[in-house]
Design an enzyme around this catalytic site. Structure first.
Site, short mmCIF file in Angstrom:
data_model
loop_
_atom_site.label_atom_id
_atom_site.label_comp_id
_atom_site.label_asym_id
_atom_site.label_seq_id
_atom_site.Cartn_x
_atom_site.Cartn_y
_atom_site.Cartn_z
N PHE A 111 0.82 -1.22 0.00
CA PHE A 111 0.00 0.00 0.00
C PHE A 111 0.85 1.27 0.00
O PHE A 111 0.37 2.34 -0.36
CB PHE A 111 -0.97 0.01 1.19
N LYS A 112 2.12 1.15 0.38
CA LYS A 112 2.97 2.34 0.44
C LYS A 112 3.13 3.01 -0.92
O LYS A 112 3.46 4.19 -1.00
CB LYS A 112 4.32 1.99 1.05
N ASP A 113 2.86 2.26 -2.00
CA ASP A 113 2.92 2.86 -3.33
C ASP A 113 1.92 4.01 -3.48
O ASP A 113 2.18 4.95 -4.22
CB ASP A 113 2.62 1.80 -4.40
#
Ligand SMILES: *Cc1c(COP(=O)(O)O)cnc(C)c1O
Length: 466
Positions: A111-113
């Site tokens: 999810f850090k993208d």
């Protein structure tokens, strides 16, 4: 819009200054001076928007005055064009009223993208405008490093140096960092542990004299305001898909530094009807102890199967405390001072009650994590990564209304954590998505270095782009 520090010790700052600075100079974290607030009718109108159009609606009030609308639209489009699902953040139904929000379709499968793709393009734009170049330096135990590298690989104004502990990150995680092409990308495998990496980064930020005059270090860790801001969008997005804002939804979030779930809290404050925000922790359970027993004390780090949640202290929790204490910066400064000296802090009863009216928490250890992966796969052949499993279990354990949709955030693709998935009983390594299928054949580039500040700084100075 202006931004203030949670410790009340700095004058209000512009969006641009806040993004470039990271941490405030009084040691606090930046938050917006006032939050934009949307009516139910306004939110309802966003129902049919694409992810990127919605992102523009949600984020534009925060950047007003700093980034022109057309530029913001361009930055958002660039940030999400590399996601491998047309919905960007698709929902999968896993029960009668249970949903998983898949946040792993970005280039590094975590999810850090969502935040780091955006931050990379945003920084590039801001630096261009200022005619400056910057150096990103960060330490990683896994996901942040690869997401930051992917986010900045095409940024012409940025050199990026990521330190990881040599031989202590998984092979998938290392390869995701070291196989990315680009003259501005530098991976350093430090002979030491994650703390050693982080200490070198901190020391470099404190004394930047190794850099030429015209360069500065920029932090891309989860305290950077722009990262939080970009994450607010998918809370609106998923709620809208399930009938919001006309009916409330709840979210269950596998939590480490509290950045992801804090974005959900902001969505709620901005007008989105949310019944519960459920914090799932692994054995590193400081937030669960705080909410359930008012015990916010630092304990030894435990290495778990959900390594991206292995933290001793959740840095973004300070942002929630600021609101729980009626935005009294000096109260927060005192609280954090106590915490630094005693290693513990307790909330006043009103603050704790307020937190509990919206938040609930649950701790899931490694055995519970593996059992949940196995049970879900056996029941429906849906394969979860270990972080996602913690969110799903916490959502079930804490849910107070079965009629409210429960959205569990899936923060990583199971192929990133083959060891845990196999231990849970899955018969093989989960396959990597097509675009990464050749990850193990790609050429790696990284520099193994001794744990020495002077040596690392000299390497950086020698490898800056012109
Ligand atoms: C970073 C991360 C988390 C924790 O998110 P926070 O914002 O730190 O709470 C959870 N799962 C995965 C896969 C992550 O990479």
């Amino acid at each position: 819009m202006k931004y203030i520090s949670t410790r009340g010790g700095v004058a209000p700052q512009s969006f641009e200054e806040v993004v470039l600075a990271g941490l405030a100079s009084d040691g606090g974290l930046y938050v917006p001076e006032t939050l934009p607030r949307f009516s139910e009718a306004e939110i309802a109108e966003w129902g049919g928007l694409s992810y990127t159009d919605l992102a523009f609606k949600v984020m534009s009030p925060f950047v007003a005055g700093a980034v022109p609308e057309s530029e913001l639209k361009r930055i958002i489009a660039l940030s999400y064009q590399g996601f491998r699902h047309r919905a960007v953040a698709p929902l999968v139904q896993t029960g009668a009223n249970d949903w998983v929000l898949e946040l792993f379709h970005g280039p590094t499968l975590a999810f850090k993208d969502f935040a780091l793709q955006f931050l990379g393009h945003l920084l590039d734009y801001l630096l261009d405008k200022r005619g400056e170049k910057a150096v990103i330096m960060g330490a990683t135990s896994g996901d942040t490093g690869s997401a930051a590298i992917e986010g900045c690989r095409r940024c012409k104004n940025i050199d990026i140096f990521i330190l990881h502990p040599h031989q202590r990150v998984s092979e998938v995680q290392r390869r995701q960092m070291t196989t990315v092409d680009g003259g501005n990308i530098h991976n350093i495998a430090l002979k030491g542990n994650f703390d050693d990496c982080q200490n070198l980064v901190k020391a470099s930020f404190a004394d930047q004299s190794f850099l030429p005059e015209d360069r500065r270090l920029v932090a891309v860790n989860s305290i950077n305001w722009a990262r939080i801001m970009a994450q607010i969008v998918y809370y609106f997005w998923s709620a809208l898909s399930l009938g919001g804002p006309l009916r409330p939804v709840s979210f269950a979030v596998p939590t480490g530094n509290f950045g992801d779930i804090f974005a959900g809290y902001l969505a709620h404050r901005m007008g989105l009807p949310v019944d519960q925000l459920i914090i799932g922790t692994n054995a590193n359970d400081i937030l669960h102890r705080c909410l359930s027993a008012n015990d916010h004390s630092r304990r030894e780090l435990i290495h778990s199967f959900s390594p991206s949640m292995d933290i001793m202290v959740s840095s973004n929790f300070e942002r929630l405390l600021f609101d729980l204490y009626d935005r009294d910066g000096s109260a927060i400064a005192r609280l954090m001072d106590d915490f630094r000296t005693d290693g513990t802090l307790s909330l006043n009863p009103e603050a704790l009650d307020r937190a509990r009216s919206l938040f609930a928490s649950h701790r899931v250890d490694d055995a519970g994590t593996l059992a949940a992966i196995r049970a879900e796969y056996e029941a429906s052949e849906y394969l979860m990564d270990p972080h996602t499993a913690i969110g799903v279990v916490a959502g079930r354990a804490c849910r107070r209304r079965p009629d409210v949709p429960m959205i569990a955030l899936s923060t990583a693709h199971p192929a990133k954590f083959p060891e845990a998935v196999r231990k849970a009983g899955y018969p093989e390594d989960p396959p990597l998505p097509h675009h990464m299928a050749d990850l193990f054949e790609r050429t790696e580039r990284y520099e193994v270095m001794d744990n020495g500040l002077a040596e690392v700084n000299a390497y950086m100075a020698a490898h800056l782009s012109a």
